[in-house]
Design a protein around this motif. Structure first.
Motif, PDB file in Angstrom:
ATOM      1  N   GLY A  71      48.422  28.041  35.292  1.00  0.00           N
ATOM      2  CA  GLY A  71      47.714  29.238  35.735  1.00  0.00           C
ATOM      3  C   GLY A  71      46.965  29.812  34.540  1.00  0.00           C
ATOM      4  N   LEU A 131      40.762  42.942  39.067  1.00  0.00           N
ATOM      5  CA  LEU A 131      41.898  42.032  38.900  1.00  0.00           C
ATOM      6  C   LEU A 131      41.902  40.976  40.010  1.00  0.00           C
ATOM      7  CD1 LEU A 131      44.402  41.380  37.203  1.00  0.00           C
ATOM      8  CD2 LEU A 131      45.729  42.811  38.756  1.00  0.00           C
ATOM      9  N   THR A 132      41.506  41.402  41.213  1.00  0.00           N
ATOM     10  CA  THR A 132      41.439  40.453  42.340  1.00  0.00           C
ATOM     11  C   THR A 132      40.461  39.321  42.018  1.00  0.00           C
ATOM     12  OG1 THR A 132      41.947  42.221  43.890  1.00  0.00           O
ATOM     13  CG2 THR A 132      40.950  40.241  44.810  1.00  0.00           C
ATOM     14  N   HIS A 135      42.155  36.951  39.657  1.00  0.00           N
ATOM     15  CA  HIS A 135      43.224  36.264  40.384  1.00  0.00           C
ATOM     16  C   HIS A 135      42.635  35.143  41.255  1.00  0.00           C
ATOM     17  CE1 HIS A 135      46.765  35.759  42.871  1.00  0.00           C
ATOM     18  NE2 HIS A 135      46.194  36.273  43.926  1.00  0.00           N
ATOM     19  N   GLN A 136      41.539  35.432  41.944  1.00  0.00           N
ATOM     20  CA  GLN A 136      40.939  34.425  42.831  1.00  0.00           C
ATOM     21  C   GLN A 136      40.298  33.274  42.055  1.00  0.00           C
ATOM     22  OE1 GLN A 136      38.480  36.823  45.411  1.00  0.00           O
ATOM     23  NE2 GLN A 136      40.201  37.252  46.791  1.00  0.00           N
ATOM     24  N   THR A 140      46.751  33.901  36.417  1.00  0.00           N
ATOM     25  CA  THR A 140      48.097  34.340  36.807  1.00  0.00           C
ATOM     26  C   THR A 140      48.704  35.327  35.807  1.00  0.00           C
ATOM     27  OG1 THR A 140      48.912  32.287  35.813  1.00  0.00           O
ATOM     28  CG2 THR A 140      48.742  32.329  38.218  1.00  0.00           C
ATOM     29  N   THR A 141      48.091  35.478  34.625  1.00  0.00           N
ATOM     30  CA  THR A 141      48.581  36.435  33.630  1.00  0.00           C
ATOM     31  C   THR A 141      47.394  37.163  33.005  1.00  0.00           C
ATOM     32  OG1 THR A 141      50.505  35.046  33.089  1.00  0.00           O
ATOM     33  CG2 THR A 141      49.881  36.720  31.466  1.00  0.00           C
ATOM     34  N   LEU A 169      49.242  42.809  43.265  1.00  0.00           N
ATOM     35  CA  LEU A 169      48.816  41.409  43.250  1.00  0.00           C
ATOM     36  C   LEU A 169      49.852  40.568  42.511  1.00  0.00           C
ATOM     37  CD1 LEU A 169      45.022  41.611  42.309  1.00  0.00           C
ATOM     38  CD2 LEU A 169      45.955  40.712  44.426  1.00  0.00           C
ATOM     39  N   VAL A 171      50.274  38.853  39.938  1.00  0.00           N
ATOM     40  CA  VAL A 171      49.759  38.542  38.603  1.00  0.00           C
ATOM     41  C   VAL A 171      50.726  39.158  37.594  1.00  0.00           C
ATOM     42  CG1 VAL A 171      47.846  38.932  36.987  1.00  0.00           C
ATOM     43  CG2 VAL A 171      47.350  38.554  39.408  1.00  0.00           C
ATOM     44  N   ASP A 378      53.671  28.709  36.978  1.00  0.00           N
ATOM     45  CA  ASP A 378      52.366  29.341  37.216  1.00  0.00           C
ATOM     46  C   ASP A 378      51.347  28.204  37.128  1.00  0.00           C
ATOM     47  OD1 ASP A 378      53.753  31.711  37.114  1.00  0.00           O
ATOM     48  OD2 ASP A 378      52.844  32.430  35.259  1.00  0.00           O
ATOM     49  N   GLN A 404      52.345  31.152  41.624  1.00  0.00           N
ATOM     50  CA  GLN A 404      52.885  32.013  40.571  1.00  0.00           C
ATOM     51  C   GLN A 404      54.397  32.062  40.710  1.00  0.00           C
ATOM     52  OE1 GLN A 404      53.320  36.071  40.705  1.00  0.00           O
ATOM     53  NE2 GLN A 404      52.721  36.490  38.596  1.00  0.00           N
TER      54      GLN A 404
END
Ligand SMILES: [Zn+2]
Length: 415
Positions: A71, A131-132, A135-136, A140-141, A169, A171, A378, A404
Motif C-alpha cells: 500500500g 484524503l479520499t 486513498h483511491q 494506505t498510510t 476512511l 487509512v 497493506d 488494509q
C-alpha cells in the motif's frame, strides 16, 4: 501440509513488487502468491512453491497476472486546513505583486485565519475529499501535519481532526506537530515569545493528549532560524518525540545537519542540501523526503542533490506535500511521475520513495512499506504489466483492489 491452515486470504497468480531491496530493484516475484493471516502477510513466494491450500477455509483470489505492491505511503502532507488559496493563485497570474497579495490578506495568513475560523466538523469535511483522493489512488498510510492553527487551541484542533480522518476512511494516519511552521501575525515581531508557547504550552498538551507521533519545524529564512529550530528540537527530545524538519528548501541553513544530531527521522524538501549535510544524514540513518509538487508549483530551479544522495546511499522518500499554498496536489501518482521527470529518479527509486522509504521517513520500516512476512497486510493490486507503468503515466487509475490490515477496502472492476 499444515502451513496454510491459519490463512484467511490467498492472492494467487500475481506478480509481486515486494520493495524489500530498497531502491535498487522492485524485489520482483513473477508468477507469485501472497497469503494473509490476522492482518499480516503470512506467506509469499512463487506459486510453484505454494503449500497445499484448503479452499474451503482460505479465500483464494485469482490476481489474473496483475501486480501487487505495498500500500502506498504519503509521508509528508498538510491536508487539514481551512479555505484555499485559488484567489491568490489567480492574482499572481494576473501580475499582482507579493505586496498586493499580502495586502489582500493572501499567503499563509489567510490559511491560518480560515483554519482558526473553521469548526472541527468543517475541517474534517474539507479534508475528507483530499484524503479520499489519495486513498483511491492506493494510499494506505498518510502523515498529516498541524501548523495552520499557530495557537494552542487551533493546533490541537487540527491534530484532533487528523485523527478523526482515520475513523472516516481505512487509512493509517500518522500525526506531526508543526507549531513552528510560521509566526502568527500576533507574534510577528516576537518569535521567542511564540516559541515559548510552542515549547512550553502546545507541545506538553499535544503530548498529554497523545496527539502527535513526531515534531516538525520549518527552518528557513522566512521560517525559523537554526537556533530557534534547535529550541523546538530540544523540547521534542525532552518529550521523547521523533523529529522531522522542513529544511534547505530555499537556502542552506544547516538544518539537516542539526536534525541529524537529534537522530531525526527525515529532512524534507532539501533542494539546497550540501554534501556535509548529506553525510550527516547518512551517519544518523535519516531519510531524505523529496517533494516534487512544491518544486513544480513554485517553479523552483534548484534541483535536490540526487546524485550526492545516491552516492552516500541516503534513502529517498517521495511525498505530495499536499498544502494550500505551495503544493495543492492530492495525487501520489503524479508525484511518482514528477519524481522521475523533474528529479530524474528511476521508477524503482520513485516507487521505493512511496513504499519502503516512505515508511522509513515515518519510523514504520519494521511494519509497513514492504511485502514481507510479518509486515502489515497493506497491499495494492494494480492492473499493469510492469511496475514502471505506475510512474510513466498518470490520470488513468490502474488500482484494482486495495487491502488494509488484511481487509479489502476498495475494489475497482473497471481498472
Ligand atoms: Zn511541508
Amino acid at each position: 501440509m499444515t502451513l496454510s491452515k491459519h490463512w484467511q486470504t490467498l492472492y494467487t497468480n500475481v506478480n509481486l513488487a515486494t520493495m524489500t531491496d530498497g531502491a535498487n530493484s522492485y524485489g520482483e516475484i513473477i508468477k507469485g502468491a501472497l497469503a494473509i493471516s490476522e492482518g499480516k502477510i503470512a506467506w509469499l513466494g512463487k506459486v510453484s512453491d505454494l503449500p497445499d491450500v484448503d479452499s474451503s477455509v482460505v479465500d483464494i483470489i485469482d490476481g489474473k497476472g496483475q501486480w501487487l505492491t505495498p500500500g502506498l505511503i504519503d509521508c509528508h502532507t498538510h491536508l487539514v486546513y481551512g479555505g484555499n488559496r485559488a484567489n491568490e493563485f489567480e492574482m499572481r497570474l494576473q501580475g499582482k505583486s507579493y505586496q498586493e497579495i499580502a495586502n489582500a490578506g493572501g499567503g499563509i495568513v489567510s490559511t491560518v485565519s480560515a483554519t482558526r475560523k473553521a469548526s472541527e466538523q468543517e475541517l474534517l469535511a474539507s479534508a475528507l475529499p483530499r484524503l479520499t483522493a489519495l486513498h483511491q489512488q492506493g494510499v494506505t498510510t498518510v502523515e498529516i501535519k498541524s501548523g495552520y492553527g499557530l495557537d494552542t487551541l487551533n493546533e490541537i484542533k487540527m491534530l484532533k481532526v487528523a485523527g478523526l480522518l482515520a475513523e472516516e476512511l481505512p487509512v493509517t494516519i500518522k500525526r506531526t506537530f508543526l507549531g513552528a511552521h510560521a509566526l502568527p501575525t500576533e507574534y510577528k515581531d516576537n518569535a521567542e515569545a511564540y516559541l515559548d508557547i510552542v515549547c512550553d504550552e502546545m507541545l506538553p498538551q499535544v503530548v498529554s493528549e497523545n496527539l502527535a507521533d513526531a515534531v516538525d519545524v520549518f527552518c528557513e529564512g522566512i521560517g525559523f532560524s537554526l537556533e530557534q529550530t534547535k529550541r523546538v528540537f530540544d523540547a521534542a527530545k525532552a518529550h521523547n518525540l521523533p523529529i522531522k524538519v522542513h529544511a534547505e528548501q530555499l537556502s542552506n541553513l544547516g538544518a539537516s545537519e542539526l536534525a541529524a544530531n537529534y537522530d531525526a527521522l527525515s529532512s524534507d524538501h532539501i533542494e539546497f542540501l550540501d554534501e556535509a549535510g548529506i553525510k550527516a544524514m547518512k551517519k544518523s540513518g535519516m531519510t531524505a523526503v523529496l517533494l516534487p509538487g512544491a518544486f513544480y508549483f513554485l517553479r523552483e530551479t534548484q534541483l535536490p542533490p540526487i546524485e550526492l544522495l545516491r552516492k552516500h546511499q541516503v534513502p529517498m522518500a517521495v511525498a505530495t506535500d499536499a498544502n494550500p499554498g505551495t503544493s495543492p496536489i492530492h495525487n501520489i501518482h503524479l508525484m511518482l511521475n514528477m519524481a522521475c521527470t523533474l528529479f530524474r529518479l528511476t521508477p524503482s527509486e520513485a516507487l521505493a520513495g512511496i513504499t519502503c522509504y516512505g515508511a522509513k521517513a515515518l519510523g514504520l520500516s519494521e511494519s509497513k512499506g514492504q511485502l514481507a512476512v510479518g509486515y502489515d497486510a497493506d497491499i495494492a493490486l494494480w492492473n499493469i504489466e510492469q511496475p514502471a507503468e505506475l510512474c510513466y503515466q498518470f490520470g488513468v487509475n490502474p488500482l484494482s483492489r486495495l487491502i488494509q490490515n488484511g481487509q479489502q477496502v476498495l475494489m475497482n472492476e473497471s481498472a
